[in-house]
Design a protein around this motif. Structure first.
Motif, PDB file in Angstrom:
ATOM      1  N   ALA A 111       0.841  -1.200   0.000  1.00 41.74           N
ATOM      2  CA  ALA A 111       0.000   0.000   0.000  1.00 41.74           C
ATOM      3  C   ALA A 111       0.874   1.247   0.000  1.00 41.74           C
ATOM      4  CB  ALA A 111      -0.903  -0.016   1.228  1.00 41.74           C
ATOM      5  N   TYR A 112       0.550   2.186  -0.853  1.00 46.28           N
ATOM      6  CA  TYR A 112       1.314   3.438  -0.980  1.00 46.28           C
ATOM      7  C   TYR A 112       0.417   4.579  -0.534  1.00 46.28           C
ATOM      8  CZ  TYR A 112       4.611   0.497  -3.338  1.00 46.28           C
ATOM      9  OH  TYR A 112       5.507  -0.514  -3.599  1.00 46.28           O
ATOM     10  N   TRP A 113       0.810   5.210   0.554  1.00 45.37           N
ATOM     11  CA  TRP A 113      -0.013   6.249   1.167  1.00 45.37           C
ATOM     12  C   TRP A 113       0.589   7.622   0.901  1.00 45.37           C
ATOM     13  CZ3 TRP A 113      -4.467   5.042   3.962  1.00 45.37           C
ATOM     14  CH2 TRP A 113      -4.660   3.672   4.217  1.00 45.37           C
ATOM     15  N   ASN A 114      -0.282   8.595   0.897  1.00 41.32           N
ATOM     16  CA  ASN A 114       0.186   9.977   0.846  1.00 41.32           C
ATOM     17  C   ASN A 114       0.691  10.315   2.252  1.00 41.32           C
ATOM     18  OD1 ASN A 114       0.471  12.758   0.835  1.00 41.32           O
ATOM     19  ND2 ASN A 114      -1.235  13.042  -0.606  1.00 41.32           N
ATOM     20  N   GLY A 115       1.991  10.449   2.386  1.00 42.18           N
ATOM     21  CA  GLY A 115       2.550  10.702   3.713  1.00 42.18           C
ATOM     22  C   GLY A 115       2.645  12.182   4.015  1.00 42.18           C
ATOM     23  N   TYR A 116       2.210  13.002   3.071  1.00 43.15           N
ATOM     24  CA  TYR A 116       2.469  14.439   3.199  1.00 43.15           C
ATOM     25  C   TYR A 116       1.223  15.271   3.502  1.00 43.15           C
ATOM     26  CZ  TYR A 116       4.524  18.974   2.154  1.00 43.15           C
ATOM     27  OH  TYR A 116       4.976  20.266   2.252  1.00 43.15           O
ATOM     28  N   HIS A 117       0.178  15.061   2.720  1.00 41.78           N
ATOM     29  CA  HIS A 117      -0.944  16.008   2.794  1.00 41.78           C
ATOM     30  C   HIS A 117      -1.906  15.833   3.968  1.00 41.78           C
ATOM     31  CE1 HIS A 117       0.226  16.791  -1.517  1.00 41.78           C
ATOM     32  NE2 HIS A 117       0.209  17.994  -0.973  1.00 41.78           N
ATOM     33  N   PRO A 118      -2.172  14.600   4.450  1.00 35.87           N
ATOM     34  CA  PRO A 118      -3.157  14.494   5.537  1.00 35.87           C
ATOM     35  C   PRO A 118      -2.777  15.353   6.731  1.00 35.87           C
ATOM     36  CG  PRO A 118      -2.557  12.328   4.721  1.00 35.87           C
ATOM     37  CD  PRO A 118      -1.625  13.298   4.067  1.00 35.87           C
ATOM     38  N   ARG A 119      -3.783  15.944   7.343  1.00 38.04           N
ATOM     39  CA  ARG A 119      -3.502  16.851   8.483  1.00 38.04           C
ATOM     40  C   ARG A 119      -3.882  16.243   9.831  1.00 38.04           C
ATOM     41  NH1 ARG A 119       0.546  19.269   7.810  1.00 38.04           N
ATOM     42  NH2 ARG A 119       0.767  17.829   6.122  1.00 38.04           N
ATOM     43  N   THR A 120      -4.625  15.128   9.813  1.00 36.07           N
ATOM     44  CA  THR A 120      -4.972  14.471  11.090  1.00 36.07           C
ATOM     45  C   THR A 120      -4.687  12.970  10.954  1.00 36.07           C
ATOM     46  OG1 THR A 120      -7.208  13.953  10.351  1.00 36.07           O
ATOM     47  CG2 THR A 120      -6.900  16.074  11.499  1.00 36.07           C
ATOM     48  N   ASN A 121      -4.607  12.289  12.099  1.00 33.29           N
ATOM     49  CA  ASN A 121      -4.389  10.836  12.061  1.00 33.29           C
ATOM     50  C   ASN A 121      -5.543  10.130  11.353  1.00 33.29           C
ATOM     51  OD1 ASN A 121      -2.080  11.321  13.402  1.00 33.29           O
ATOM     52  ND2 ASN A 121      -2.699  10.372  15.343  1.00 33.29           N
ATOM     53  N   GLU A 122      -6.773  10.604  11.605  1.00 30.62           N
ATOM     54  CA  GLU A 122      -7.953   9.971  10.993  1.00 30.62           C
ATOM     55  C   GLU A 122      -7.845  10.060   9.470  1.00 30.62           C
ATOM     56  OE1 GLU A 122      -8.221  12.362  13.519  1.00 30.62           O
ATOM     57  OE2 GLU A 122      -8.242  10.646  14.878  1.00 30.62           O
ATOM     58  N   GLU A 123      -7.466  11.255   9.013  1.00 29.49           N
ATOM     59  CA  GLU A 123      -7.337  11.459   7.568  1.00 29.49           C
ATOM     60  C   GLU A 123      -6.217  10.571   7.003  1.00 29.49           C
ATOM     61  OE1 GLU A 123      -6.561  15.185   4.611  1.00 29.49           O
ATOM     62  OE2 GLU A 123      -6.878  15.687   6.717  1.00 29.49           O
ATOM     63  N   ALA A 124      -5.126  10.465   7.773  1.00 28.68           N
ATOM     64  CA  ALA A 124      -3.974   9.690   7.310  1.00 28.68           C
ATOM     65  C   ALA A 124      -4.317   8.215   7.149  1.00 28.68           C
ATOM     66  CB  ALA A 124      -2.809   9.845   8.282  1.00 28.68           C
ATOM     67  N   GLU A 125      -5.303   7.738   7.941  1.00 34.29           N
ATOM     68  CA  GLU A 125      -5.663   6.318   7.878  1.00 34.29           C
ATOM     69  C   GLU A 125      -6.905   6.064   7.032  1.00 34.29           C
ATOM     70  OE1 GLU A 125      -5.583   4.291  11.738  1.00 34.29           O
ATOM     71  OE2 GLU A 125      -4.221   5.884  12.383  1.00 34.29           O
ATOM     72  N   ASP A 126      -7.472   7.121   6.515  1.00 28.76           N
ATOM     73  CA  ASP A 126      -8.695   6.983   5.718  1.00 28.76           C
ATOM     74  C   ASP A 126      -8.311   6.695   4.261  1.00 28.76           C
ATOM     75  OD1 ASP A 126     -10.960   7.337   4.217  1.00 28.76           O
ATOM     76  OD2 ASP A 126     -11.690   9.067   5.351  1.00 28.76           O
ATOM     77  N   GLU A 127      -8.596   5.467   3.845  1.00 25.32           N
ATOM     78  CA  GLU A 127      -8.188   5.057   2.492  1.00 25.32           C
ATOM     79  C   GLU A 127      -8.741   5.985   1.418  1.00 25.32           C
ATOM     80  OE1 GLU A 127      -8.573   1.147   1.162  1.00 25.32           O
ATOM     81  OE2 GLU A 127      -7.683   0.230   2.941  1.00 25.32           O
ATOM     82  N   SER A 128      -9.984   6.428   1.622  1.00 24.12           N
ATOM     83  CA  SER A 128     -10.610   7.228   0.567  1.00 24.12           C
ATOM     84  C   SER A 128      -9.909   8.574   0.404  1.00 24.12           C
ATOM     85  CB  SER A 128     -12.097   7.445   0.875  1.00 24.12           C
ATOM     86  OG  SER A 128     -12.191   8.250   2.030  1.00 24.12           O
ATOM     87  N   LYS A 129      -9.198   9.007   1.456  1.00 20.17           N
ATOM     88  CA  LYS A 129      -8.541  10.318   1.362  1.00 20.17           C
ATOM     89  C   LYS A 129      -7.029  10.208   1.126  1.00 20.17           C
ATOM     90  CE  LYS A 129     -11.860  12.836   4.102  1.00 20.17           C
ATOM     91  NZ  LYS A 129     -12.379  12.820   5.454  1.00 20.17           N
ATOM     92  N   SER A 130      -6.408   9.182   1.706  1.00 28.08           N
ATOM     93  CA  SER A 130      -4.938   9.212   1.735  1.00 28.08           C
ATOM     94  C   SER A 130      -4.241   8.046   1.052  1.00 28.08           C
ATOM     95  CB  SER A 130      -4.463   9.270   3.185  1.00 28.08           C
ATOM     96  OG  SER A 130      -5.044  10.376   3.811  1.00 28.08           O
ATOM     97  N   LEU A 131      -4.997   7.021   0.674  1.00 30.63           N
ATOM     98  CA  LEU A 131      -4.324   5.909  -0.017  1.00 30.63           C
ATOM     99  C   LEU A 131      -4.074   6.318  -1.461  1.00 30.63           C
ATOM    100  CD1 LEU A 131      -3.368   2.905   0.267  1.00 30.63           C
ATOM    101  CD2 LEU A 131      -5.545   2.304  -0.815  1.00 30.63           C
TER     102      LEU A 131
END
Ligand code: FAD
Length: 435
Positions: free
Chosen positions: A84-104
């Motif tokens: 899995a390749y995640w956007n490690g840069y743009h999410p601003r909260t932990n929830e956003e960072a783990e939300d596939e629809s926003k950060s995967l």
């Protein structure tokens, strides 16, 4: 008639992962391999690394017991899992960072990659235990070699010498074997990237990065840096590696490591998403920074000359962005074990050893040179891509995914035995069948 009676005497210089694996494979074939290691004992770092499904297949032909050993100590992905390749840069909260629809960004199926991750030092020690005690000699740093009367004479820095029919240089990125063979023509260069590695209990990793890291290999991408993690040791530990672009030259190119404060990692991830930005907290106060060097800028023009050849990183040291440096060494090991087994058979049948050996080493070179070069070239590209520095893919997830799948496809579908004659291919496969 052959000039010696078998068994063939093979000097394996370097007791890293590939030297030991090659020695195990040669011994299995009744070849008298002696390994010379400069350190005073087996040594490897306690970091994780992984082998692809394809590499395990080749490993099984070197010696099926190697795959059993690896399986007994690995975290295993299979065809149902993915990288899995995640956007490690743009999410601003932990929830956003783990939300596939926003950060995967994307997933790539592991398919034939299906990495098995283990701890390097543990795997090395397990393989070493497969060798008889007399097969490894420590405190022997190769300083040079020459060829005299159809023998290779190895010269060690303690003034001692050893003799063999053939020398396999498995002595890593700063290979002394390569230096003697090719002089300054080929040398390792700084890839302008560095890594900081650690391992933590899996529950600590999950708390820091979310449940996503417990199941799959996860790479968090961003500008000039990425954070890779995957479970090892039967899913009990999380292996963590931070990779970062570095503009300046590396302070100690010979040692390739330097001790730094963990605050350096915090700086690397300044402005990244909170989970990634905080990863430095999982590291001890003082950490080792590894400069990543490879042979991309000055690759060897040949992997074999006379009675010596280069195997593993000595031949094609690569950046780790494709994660297959050792896997490529496994391919080398299978090819050289097969060719030397065939030489031994020919010598037993009364053929001239000298001719058979020279032919075998040139066949090795022909079979491995392009593959080695392809690996270090494309691995550098992947690093640039993870760090959003690679023009053709930019930050576009679809283009990155396509490029990645193209490269992975090549890595795992490549037929290592195809350049060999049918009888050599059958010889290689005969060891797998005897499991
Ligand atoms: P080395 O491991 O470098 O061993 C060389 C040995 O030779 C050492 O024991 C050394 O002491 C000895 N030696 C050196 N000079 C002499 C001398 N003159 N005389 C006697 N002995 C000598 N690959 C993968 O396939 N999967 C991964 O997941 C992966 N992850 C990686 C992560 C990182 C951060 C890095 C940097 C690399 C990674 N790799 C991975 C690549 C992999 O680590 C190497 O390809 C592999 O270790 C090469 O093994 P080797 O035995 O050829 O060389």
């Amino acid at each position: 008639m052959g000039s010696i009676a078998p068994p063939l005497q093979v000097a394996v210089v370097g007791g890293g992962i590939i030297g030991v694996m090659t020695a195990v494979g040669l011994r299995r074939r009744g070849i008298n391999a002696i390994l010379y290691e400069r350190a005073s004992t087996w040594h490897e770092v306690s970091a994780g690394f992984a082998f692809t499904g394809a590499a395990r297949e080749w490993m099984g032909m070197i010696d099926p017991a190697l795959v059993e050993l690896l399986g007994s100590m690995s975290g295993k992905s299979d065809s149902s899992t993915s990288n899995a390749y995640w956007n490690g840069y743009h999410p601003r909260t932990n929830e956003e960072a783990e939300d596939e629809s926003k950060s995967l960004l994307f997933r790539t199926p592991t398919n034939n990659l299906s990495f098995w991750g283990c701890v390097r030092s543990q795997f090395l020690k397990g393989m070493a235990a497969m060798l008889p005690e007399e097969a490894a000699i420590f405190g022997k740093q190769l300083a040079g070699y020459d060829e005299v009367n159809d023998k290779v004479i190895l010269h060690f820095d303690d003034g001692s010498t050893a003799e063999a029919d053939v020398l396999l240089g498995c002595d890593g990125i700063h290979s002394a074997t390569r230096k003697v063979m090719l002089g300054d023509e080929s040398r390792a260069g700084f890839s302008h990237t560095v890594t900081y590695r650690t391992m933590v209990p899996i529950d600590v990793g999950i708390k820091a990065l979310g449940q996503k890291v417990a199941l799959n290999a996860c790479n968090h991408l961003g500008p000039n840096a990425d954070l890779l993690c995957y479970p090892v040791m039967s899913m009990t530990l999380l292996n963590i590696a931070v990779f970062a672009y570095e503009d300046s030259e590396f302070p100690d190119p010979d040692r390739m490591t330097v001790q730094v404060d963990r605050s350096e990692i915090a700086k690397v991830f300044e402005g990244f998403s909170p989970q990634v930005a905080d990863i430095w907290k999982l590291y001890p106060e003082k950490v080792v920074k590894w400069g990543i060097f490879d042979l991309e800028d000055n690759p060897p023009s040949t992997y074999a000359r006379g009675r010596a050849c280069l195997v593993g990183d000595a031949a094609h040291a690569s950046t780790p962005y494709m994660g297959v440096g050792a896997c490529t060494g496994v391919e080398d090991a299978l090819v050289i074990c097969t060719l030397l087994e065939s030489v031994q058979k020919k010598a037993l049948a009364g053929e001239e050893l000298k001719v058979a050996l020279e032919e075998a080493l040139q066949t090795y070179n022909g079979a491995r040179l392009e593959r080695g070069r392809w690996i270090h070239h494309h691995s550098r590209q992947m690093g640039q891509m993870y760090h959003w520095r690679y023009g053709p893919t930019g930050r576009d997830p679809q283009r990155m995914k396509q490029k990645l799948e193209e490269n992975w496809g090549n890595v795992v579908t490549y037929d290592v035995l195809a350049p060999l004659q049918p009888e050599l291919r059958a010889l290689a496969r005969s060891h797998q069948k005897s499991l």
